[in-house]
Design a protein around this motif. Structure first.
Motif, mmCIF file in Angstrom:
data_model
loop_
_atom_site.group_PDB
_atom_site.id
_atom_site.type_symbol
_atom_site.label_atom_id
_atom_site.label_comp_id
_atom_site.label_asym_id
_atom_site.label_seq_id
_atom_site.Cartn_x
_atom_site.Cartn_y
_atom_site.Cartn_z
ATOM 1 N N VAL A 1 0.846 -1.186 0.000
ATOM 2 C CA VAL A 1 0.000 0.000 0.000
ATOM 3 C C VAL A 1 0.884 1.238 0.000
ATOM 4 O O VAL A 1 2.084 1.156 0.278
ATOM 5 C CB VAL A 1 -0.947 0.028 1.223
ATOM 6 N N ARG A 2 0.267 2.368 -0.307
ATOM 7 C CA ARG A 2 0.966 3.650 -0.209
ATOM 8 C C ARG A 2 0.288 4.493 0.860
ATOM 9 O O ARG A 2 -0.936 4.557 0.928
ATOM 10 C CB ARG A 2 0.926 4.411 -1.535
ATOM 11 N N VAL A 3 1.095 5.138 1.681
ATOM 12 C CA VAL A 3 0.588 6.050 2.701
ATOM 13 C C VAL A 3 0.576 7.444 2.087
ATOM 14 O O VAL A 3 1.616 7.947 1.666
ATOM 15 C CB VAL A 3 1.485 6.030 3.958
ATOM 16 N N VAL A 4 -0.611 8.061 2.033
ATOM 17 C CA VAL A 4 -0.700 9.399 1.446
ATOM 18 C C VAL A 4 -1.017 10.463 2.482
ATOM 19 O O VAL A 4 -0.933 11.650 2.194
ATOM 20 C CB VAL A 4 -1.720 9.453 0.283
ATOM 21 N N ASP A 5 -1.370 10.050 3.673
ATOM 22 C CA ASP A 5 -1.605 10.984 4.769
ATOM 23 C C ASP A 5 -1.272 10.230 6.045
ATOM 24 O O ASP A 5 -1.709 9.096 6.227
ATOM 25 C CB ASP A 5 -3.065 11.445 4.767
ATOM 26 N N LEU A 6 -0.505 10.851 6.909
ATOM 27 C CA LEU A 6 -0.019 10.157 8.097
ATOM 28 C C LEU A 6 -0.055 11.086 9.292
ATOM 29 O O LEU A 6 0.334 12.255 9.201
ATOM 30 C CB LEU A 6 1.422 9.680 7.857
ATOM 31 N N SER A 7 -0.542 10.581 10.399
ATOM 32 C CA SER A 7 -0.475 11.300 11.672
ATOM 33 C C SER A 7 -0.079 10.281 12.736
ATOM 34 O O SER A 7 0.000 9.082 12.463
ATOM 35 C CB SER A 7 -1.830 11.926 12.009
ATOM 36 N N ALA A 8 0.151 10.756 13.937
ATOM 37 C CA ALA A 8 0.514 9.845 15.012
ATOM 38 C C ALA A 8 -0.644 8.913 15.362
ATOM 39 O O ALA A 8 -0.437 7.832 15.891
ATOM 40 C CB ALA A 8 0.949 10.632 16.243
ATOM 41 N N GLY A 9 -1.878 9.299 15.005
ATOM 42 C CA GLY A 9 -3.035 8.496 15.360
ATOM 43 C C GLY A 9 -3.568 7.595 14.269
ATOM 44 O O GLY A 9 -4.379 6.705 14.523
ATOM 45 N N GLY A 10 -3.122 7.798 13.027
ATOM 46 C CA GLY A 10 -3.650 6.984 11.938
ATOM 47 C C GLY A 10 -3.087 7.394 10.597
ATOM 48 O O GLY A 10 -2.125 8.146 10.514
ATOM 49 N N ALA A 11 -3.719 6.889 9.545
ATOM 50 C CA ALA A 11 -3.206 7.150 8.202
ATOM 51 C C ALA A 11 -4.314 6.962 7.168
ATOM 52 O O ALA A 11 -5.357 6.366 7.441
ATOM 53 C CB ALA A 11 -2.046 6.210 7.890
ATOM 54 N N ARG A 12 -4.040 7.460 5.989
ATOM 55 C CA ARG A 12 -4.873 7.204 4.814
ATOM 56 C C ARG A 12 -4.016 6.395 3.858
ATOM 57 O O ARG A 12 -2.903 6.797 3.511
ATOM 58 C CB ARG A 12 -5.298 8.522 4.170
ATOM 59 N N LEU A 13 -4.512 5.223 3.450
ATOM 60 C CA LEU A 13 -3.762 4.297 2.612
ATOM 61 C C LEU A 13 -4.447 4.155 1.261
ATOM 62 O O LEU A 13 -5.665 4.006 1.197
ATOM 63 C CB LEU A 13 -3.695 2.918 3.276
ATOM 64 N N VAL A 14 -3.660 4.188 0.184
ATOM 65 C CA VAL A 14 -4.185 3.943 -1.159
ATOM 66 C C VAL A 14 -3.490 2.728 -1.747
ATOM 67 O O VAL A 14 -2.517 2.228 -1.193
ATOM 68 C CB VAL A 14 -4.040 5.173 -2.082
ATOM 69 N N ASP A 15 -3.994 2.278 -2.892
ATOM 70 C CA ASP A 15 -3.516 1.035 -3.513
ATOM 71 C C ASP A 15 -3.748 -0.135 -2.565
ATOM 72 O O ASP A 15 -2.988 -1.106 -2.549
ATOM 73 C CB ASP A 15 -2.038 1.113 -3.910
ATOM 74 N N ALA A 16 -4.796 -0.020 -1.771
ATOM 75 C CA ALA A 16 -5.143 -1.051 -0.791
ATOM 76 C C ALA A 16 -6.451 -1.709 -1.213
ATOM 77 O O ALA A 16 -7.241 -1.113 -1.939
ATOM 78 C CB ALA A 16 -5.306 -0.407 0.590
ATOM 79 N N PRO A 17 -6.680 -2.923 -0.754
ATOM 80 C CA PRO A 17 -7.956 -3.571 -1.063
ATOM 81 C C PRO A 17 -9.091 -2.884 -0.313
ATOM 82 O O PRO A 17 -8.871 -2.254 0.726
ATOM 83 C CB PRO A 17 -7.756 -4.998 -0.551
ATOM 84 N N ALA A 18 -10.289 -2.984 -0.840
ATOM 85 C CA ALA A 18 -11.464 -2.462 -0.137
ATOM 86 C C ALA A 18 -11.735 -3.391 1.045
ATOM 87 O O ALA A 18 -11.986 -4.576 0.866
ATOM 88 C CB ALA A 18 -12.660 -2.408 -1.070
ATOM 89 N N LEU A 19 -11.633 -2.866 2.229
ATOM 90 C CA LEU A 19 -11.825 -3.659 3.442
ATOM 91 C C LEU A 19 -12.992 -3.090 4.240
ATOM 92 O O LEU A 19 -13.258 -1.895 4.202
ATOM 93 C CB LEU A 19 -10.563 -3.635 4.303
#
Length: 86
Positions: free
Chosen positions: A12-30
């Protein structure tokens, strides 16, 4: 790399990151509430996570960190932003 609770791995690619979480792309729909672990080359420990939502092909995840890991991640976005691009 995203590893799900059943052992399935996804690049996957991380396109937004914080200490509490992230937004991931190129990921499967979960589904929301799916559990997994995110491994990043620049972070010395795995980041356990829970999927919060999926929209526009991106996963929004929340990290489930213990207190020591939370402290270590507090400045993670700034440290990673200062790394030279590949």
């Amino acid at each position: 790399r995203l590893t799900l609770a059943d052992g399935t791995r996804h690049d996957v690619r991380v396109v937004d990151l914080s200490a509490g979480g992230a937004r991931l792309v190129d990921a499967p729909a979960l589904a929301a509430q799916t559990h997994g672990v995110l491994t990043l080359a620049a972070v010395p420990f795995p980041l356990p996570l829970t999927v919060l939502s999926v929209d526009d092909g991106a996963l929004h995840v929340m990290f489930a960190l213990h207190d020591t890991a939370k402290a270590a991640c507090a400045d993670m976005p700034q440290r990673l932003a200062m790394r030279p691009a590949a």
